[in-house]
Write an enzyme that holds these catalytic residues in place. Structure first.
Site, short mmCIF file in Angstrom:
data_model
loop_
_atom_site.label_atom_id
_atom_site.label_comp_id
_atom_site.label_asym_id
_atom_site.label_seq_id
_atom_site.Cartn_x
_atom_site.Cartn_y
_atom_site.Cartn_z
N LYS A 156 51.76 24.03 29.35
CA LYS A 156 51.96 24.78 28.09
C LYS A 156 52.15 26.27 28.38
CE LYS A 156 49.05 26.76 24.52
NZ LYS A 156 48.65 28.00 25.20
N ASN A 157 51.28 26.85 29.19
CA ASN A 157 51.33 28.30 29.37
C ASN A 157 52.55 28.75 30.17
OD1 ASN A 157 49.10 28.65 27.80
ND2 ASN A 157 47.66 28.94 29.49
N ARG A 213 41.65 40.54 21.74
CA ARG A 213 42.72 40.23 22.68
C ARG A 213 43.71 41.40 22.73
NH1 ARG A 213 44.20 33.84 22.49
NH2 ARG A 213 44.93 34.38 24.57
N PRO A 214 43.30 42.51 23.39
CA PRO A 214 44.16 43.70 23.44
C PRO A 214 45.43 43.45 24.26
CG PRO A 214 42.25 43.97 24.87
CD PRO A 214 42.06 42.67 24.14
N ILE A 215 46.46 44.27 24.02
CA ILE A 215 47.68 44.16 24.83
C ILE A 215 48.04 45.51 25.46
CG2 ILE A 215 48.66 42.14 23.63
CD1 ILE A 215 50.49 44.17 22.13
N ASP A 216 47.00 46.33 25.69
CA ASP A 216 47.25 47.67 26.24
C ASP A 216 47.94 47.63 27.60
OD1 ASP A 216 44.51 46.58 26.75
OD2 ASP A 216 44.48 48.20 28.22
N GLN A 217 47.65 46.62 28.42
CA GLN A 217 48.27 46.57 29.75
C GLN A 217 49.75 46.21 29.68
OE1 GLN A 217 46.55 47.65 32.60
NE2 GLN A 217 45.18 48.19 30.92
N ASP A 267 39.95 28.30 30.50
CA ASP A 267 40.51 27.28 29.61
C ASP A 267 39.91 25.89 29.88
OD1 ASP A 267 41.99 29.23 28.43
OD2 ASP A 267 43.93 28.59 29.19
N CYS A 270 44.67 31.52 19.69
CA CYS A 270 43.26 31.12 19.60
C CYS A 270 42.38 32.33 19.35
CB CYS A 270 42.81 30.45 20.89
SG CYS A 270 43.49 28.82 21.10
N ARG A 326 50.07 33.26 20.41
CA ARG A 326 49.84 34.36 21.33
C ARG A 326 51.08 34.75 22.13
NH1 ARG A 326 46.75 38.28 21.10
NH2 ARG A 326 46.53 39.30 23.09
N ARG A 331 48.59 22.33 19.26
CA ARG A 331 49.32 23.45 19.86
C ARG A 331 49.53 23.23 21.35
NH1 ARG A 331 46.15 28.07 19.95
NH2 ARG A 331 47.78 28.60 21.41
N ILE A 351 35.89 36.05 30.86
CA ILE A 351 37.22 36.48 30.41
C ILE A 351 37.22 36.83 28.91
CG2 ILE A 351 39.69 35.89 30.31
CD1 ILE A 351 38.68 35.74 33.17
C1 UD1 Z 1 46.37 33.57 29.08
C2 UD1 Z 1 46.41 32.14 28.59
C3 UD1 Z 1 45.05 31.72 28.03
C4 UD1 Z 1 43.96 31.98 29.07
C5 UD1 Z 1 44.02 33.41 29.62
C6 UD1 Z 1 43.07 33.63 30.78
C7 UD1 Z 1 48.72 31.97 27.90
C8 UD1 Z 1 49.69 31.84 26.77
N1 UD1 Z 1 47.43 32.04 27.56
O1 UD1 Z 1 46.07 34.37 27.95
O2 UD1 Z 1 45.11 30.34 27.71
O3 UD1 Z 1 42.69 31.77 28.47
O4 UD1 Z 1 45.36 33.69 30.09
O5 UD1 Z 1 43.32 32.73 31.80
O6 UD1 Z 1 49.10 31.97 29.06
N2 UD1 Z 1 43.27 42.08 28.49
C9 UD1 Z 1 43.21 43.44 28.23
N3 UD1 Z 1 44.38 44.11 28.01
C10 UD1 Z 1 45.59 43.50 28.06
C11 UD1 Z 1 45.65 42.12 28.33
C12 UD1 Z 1 44.46 41.45 28.55
O7 UD1 Z 1 42.12 44.03 28.19
O8 UD1 Z 1 46.61 44.18 27.85
C13 UD1 Z 1 42.01 41.35 28.78
C14 UD1 Z 1 41.74 40.24 27.77
O9 UD1 Z 1 41.04 40.75 26.64
C15 UD1 Z 1 40.93 39.28 28.59
C16 UD1 Z 1 41.50 39.41 30.00
O10 UD1 Z 1 42.19 40.65 30.01
O11 UD1 Z 1 39.59 39.70 28.62
C17 UD1 Z 1 42.45 38.33 30.41
O12 UD1 Z 1 43.47 38.20 29.46
P1 UD1 Z 1 44.93 37.64 29.82
O13 UD1 Z 1 44.91 37.12 31.23
O14 UD1 Z 1 45.93 38.65 29.46
O15 UD1 Z 1 45.05 36.40 28.82
P2 UD1 Z 1 46.32 35.94 28.01
O16 UD1 Z 1 47.55 36.19 28.81
O17 UD1 Z 1 46.26 36.42 26.61
#
Ligand code: UD1
Length: 419
Positions: A22-23, A122-126, A306, A117, A93, A398, A328
């Site tokens: 899926k991912n 779930r920030p996207i700053d990175q 997961d 989920c 997501r 999903r 995580i």
């Molecule tokens: C992906 C998976 C999800 C899995 C997760 C961790 C997909 C679609 N989803 O989610 O099933 O649980 O990896 O293996 O592939 N974070 C930040 N800033 C950012 C991005 C992330 O602080 O810009 C933090 C998140 O809050 C979290 C950690 O980094 O604590 C890991 O997140 P990330 O690996 O980005 O997860 P996703 O890609 O959303």
């Protein structure tokens, strides 16, 4: 409304074949937007996240033809708009991958704030940091993200935290950028390697995926005209492995890459289960009550978050007191309240959950709070005494294709019922 009704007390036995990841799928579909041509994708899981991704691609102008239950042909030569439908993109997501792809291909994009989920913040700053370093301007306001760039230029990007999504998204944005991009402290999950392999098959030049440093040499165009088969789903395989242990059953899991399952295999052996590794299939069985364990979720190759809820079901009936630390996500223990309704004895406090193993679970009506919690509740229903009813199936659909049919083939008494 639909629910799953499970009459429990089954030891799962038999064979199951794992679908495409899926991912990986939800990243590879938006990655097709980088191609000025056609491509064919095989081993695509037929799940609702994939169906929504296809709807979004169609709305952007891509032509999609299903050529089998798990294969599609996509023609992305004529992308007609850079406004992705806000209602669809807010549903899951991975819609944030449209940003990386469309910035690279078209220089602009507007998407709804990604949903998915509810696992806490779930920030996207990175992601944004990466896009800006490549030369883009990103605005997040009024529930949507707008990004644009006159041109993207390769650079060095250090990820402050290890993020699957940010690593893939920055990789997507760099494929057609001018010069070379280096992503440092990159995530190493198998689906990151799969997305890189897909892009390289279509004409990109990406090296180092699967390590913590990925180098992307920008190319002028991706021509496509190739076929790619998605990697087997590591999390789906792990779900069936843990279902075998929880039910004291015996399952042969076919079409998986056992190297991707090492952290799960190690824990199953530690708690007294048995594993036979055949390279592209794995047999897992357990004859006795598993032993207690201490687990911490970590980025790959650590124990995956997961699979944490599914492991929680195993530990809820293990011998002795166990502990899981979720490193995580902030809010991934909602399923423990549902297991407690089924007779488990779990205390979740912040990012740690303490399990006092009980002899058995008892069926009850329960609610799935997210995708993997839903999978865990199915396993719980299968091992419990009596009848379990699981609600909120939209989360489970999903990410798992035909889940009840596949558990039924392993002996479970499970039906989807319309209320
Ligand atoms: C992906 C998976 C999800 C899995 C997760 C961790 C997909 C679609 N989803 O989610 O099933 O649980 O990896 O293996 O592939 N974070 C930040 N800033 C950012 C991005 C992330 O602080 O810009 C933090 C998140 O809050 C979290 C950690 O980094 O604590 C890991 O997140 P990330 O690996 O980005 O997860 P996703 O890609 O959303």
């Amino acid at each position: 409304m639909e629910k799953l009704v499970i009459k429990g007390g089954t030891k799962l036995k038999g064979e199951v074949t794992i679908n495409g990841a899926k991912n990986a799928a939800v990243a590879i579909l938006p990655a097709t937007l980088l191609i000025n041509g056609e491509c064919t994708i095989e081993n695509l899981p037929n799940i609702s996240d994939v169906q929504i991704s296809c709807e979004i691609l169609s709305a952007l102008g891509a032509k999609i033809e299903w050529i089998g239950k798990n294969s599609i042909k996509i023609d992305t030569r004529n992308i007609t708009t850079t406004n992705a439908p806000l209602d669809l993109t807010s549903k899951f997501r991975a819609s944030y991958y449209l940003i990386g792809s469309m910035l690279s291909r078209k220089g602009e994009i507007q998407v709804g704030m990604p949903g998915g989920c509810n696992l806490g913040a779930r920030p996207i700053d990175q992601h944004i940091k990466g896009f800006e370093l490549l030369g883009a301007t990103v605005d997040v306001s009024q529930g949507k993200i707008t990004a644009s760039a006159d041109k993207l230029v390769g650079t060095s990007i250090y990820m402050d935290i290890v993020s699957v999504g940010a690593t893939i998204n920055v990789m997507l944005a760099s494929v057609l950028a001018e010069g070379t991009t280096v992503i440092d402290n990159a995530a190493k999950e198998p689906h990151i390697v799969d997305v890189a392999n897909f892009l390289n098959t279509m004409g990109a030049d990406i090296r180092g995926a699967g390590t913590d440093m990925i180098k992307i040499n920008g190319v002028k165009e991706l021509k496509g005209n190739a076929t790619y088969s998605i990697v087997p789903d590591q999390i789906e395989a792990g779900t069936f492995m843990l279902a075998a242990v929880a039910s004291r059953g015996d399952i042969l899991i076919k079409n998986c890459i056992t190297k991707h399952l090492e952290s799960i295999t190690a824990k199953i052996l530690e708690i007294g289960g048995n594993v036979e590794d055949h390279g592209d299939s794995i047999r897992v069985w357990c004859n006795e009550r598993p032993n207690k364990a201490s687990i911490k979720t970590l980025p790959y190759p650590g124990f995956p978050t997961d699979l944490q809820p599914q492991m929680g079901v195993v530990l809820s009936t293990a011998n002795g007191n166990s502990r899981i630390v979720e490193s995580i996500w902030d809010s991934r223990f909602q399923y423990t309240e549902e297991l407690n309704k089924m007779g488990a004895n779990i205390m979740a406090q912040g990012k740690t959950a303490f399990f006092e193993g009980v002899d058995h679970l008892v069926g009850a009506p329960v609610y799935s709070s997210d995708l993997r919690a839903g999978a865990a509740l199915i396993i719980a229903g299968i091992i419990a005494e009596g009848t379990t009813e699981i609600y909120n199936l939209q989360h489970i659909d999903r990410g798992y294709e035909n889940i009840e049919e596949r558990f039924r083939k392993l002996g479970a008494n499970i039906e989807r019922v319309k209320e």
